[in-house]
Design a protein around this motif. Sequence first.
Motif, PDB file in Angstrom:
ATOM      1  N   SER A  85      -5.952 -20.217  -6.247  1.00  0.00           N
ATOM      2  CA  SER A  85      -5.252 -19.766  -7.000  1.00  0.00           C
ATOM      3  C   SER A  85      -4.260 -19.977  -7.371  1.00  0.00           C
ATOM      4  O   SER A  85      -3.602 -19.961  -8.265  1.00  0.00           O
ATOM      5  CB  SER A  85      -6.086 -17.662  -6.205  1.00  0.00           C
ATOM      6  N   THR A  97     -10.788 -16.153 -10.004  1.00  0.00           N
ATOM      7  CA  THR A  97     -12.166 -16.459  -9.571  1.00  0.00           C
ATOM      8  C   THR A  97     -13.656 -15.873 -10.977  1.00  0.00           C
ATOM      9  O   THR A  97     -13.415 -16.979 -11.614  1.00  0.00           O
ATOM     10  CB  THR A  97     -12.870 -15.437  -8.516  1.00  0.00           C
ATOM     11  N   THR A 101     -15.333 -19.081 -12.838  1.00  0.00           N
ATOM     12  CA  THR A 101     -16.697 -18.994 -12.773  1.00  0.00           C
ATOM     13  C   THR A 101     -17.452 -18.497 -14.523  1.00  0.00           C
ATOM     14  O   THR A 101     -18.510 -19.556 -14.526  1.00  0.00           O
ATOM     15  CB  THR A 101     -17.131 -17.215 -12.561  1.00  0.00           C
ATOM     16  N   SER A 107     -19.065 -19.787  -9.330  1.00  0.00           N
ATOM     17  CA  SER A 107     -17.902 -19.236  -8.538  1.00  0.00           C
ATOM     18  C   SER A 107     -17.648 -20.347  -7.459  1.00  0.00           C
ATOM     19  O   SER A 107     -18.181 -21.375  -7.621  1.00  0.00           O
ATOM     20  CB  SER A 107     -18.795 -18.559  -7.662  1.00  0.00           C
TER      21      SER A 107
END
Length: 309
Positions: A85, A97, A101, A107
């Motif tokens: 991330s 996330t 997604t 995910s």
Amino acid sequence: MKPKAPTREQLEQYALRGLGYADDHVMESFNMKNVSDWLGISYSYFYHIFAEIMGEPYWQYVKRHRLELAAGLLRHSGYNIGEISDLSGYATMAAFTKAFTNHFGRSPRYFRKIEELPNEKRTLELTAMITAVYAQQGSTISDFFSFDRAEHVILPDAVMYYTLISYGQDPIAQLVMKMSYHEQRFRKMLDTLDLPQGKIITGTLDAVPVTDYEKLSMYAGVSLPAKDLQAHLQFGAQFPHLIHKRLNGGNYLRLQVPMDFVTAGVPMYDFINRCCRQGIYKMSGNHFFISLTGPNLCEIYIPYMKQLL
């Protein structure tokens, strides 16, 4: 006297430099105004140029590029999702996330468990074709693409000066058609400035095989050690039209293969994917590349996490 309208080539340079800026600042927070100011043109002008040349709005490209690079790290690196991330430029793991997604329909945790990505099928089919050709010549791909043949080397931080060969076109076909010209051009640059430490390299800015094949941005460029300030002053002054990108140094695997870079490219991915999926090593980034060292001879450089070897 009315100023001349910019040529198509000049418009393409604005778009490609903007694309290069997004890639070189993938971990950082920036906006389109930062990019247009850096280019010396207005926000609205850059917005329209990029969309026209690249076929998608700039910020859509930035978001897609970041998420595809993140998917590549999920596939082949040893980083956890929080670290990926951060490396993808997201302020929080929750924001990453959600964006991931929405984009991939999976995910990050689920994506990491997928055995074979849709785009891998084409890569593996091309690998099988090249393997068959070498088998007819009494050789096998595994003779060259073996972990036992790889050397562990430490590369310094570097800066790459490059030009994009393909963007929104058939990348392999573009490489085959244009690479000889670019290789000669870059060798002449290095010879003119007497920079024997420079490497002529090629690769992609994108994540293989996450990015759709037709959207891969393939480059040809020169890599120079970051600490060699005089070399950068010379290169930047002489060739200001080139895009530049930071290349992280550190632990790399170097694999010398007696074939041209086009032939080596596809089985190189198979080698990387196989080793990473088997846990032989994990990559520390998506920036693997090929160095052109001679006729039908090249070196593959793969960044890896040493503690996992």
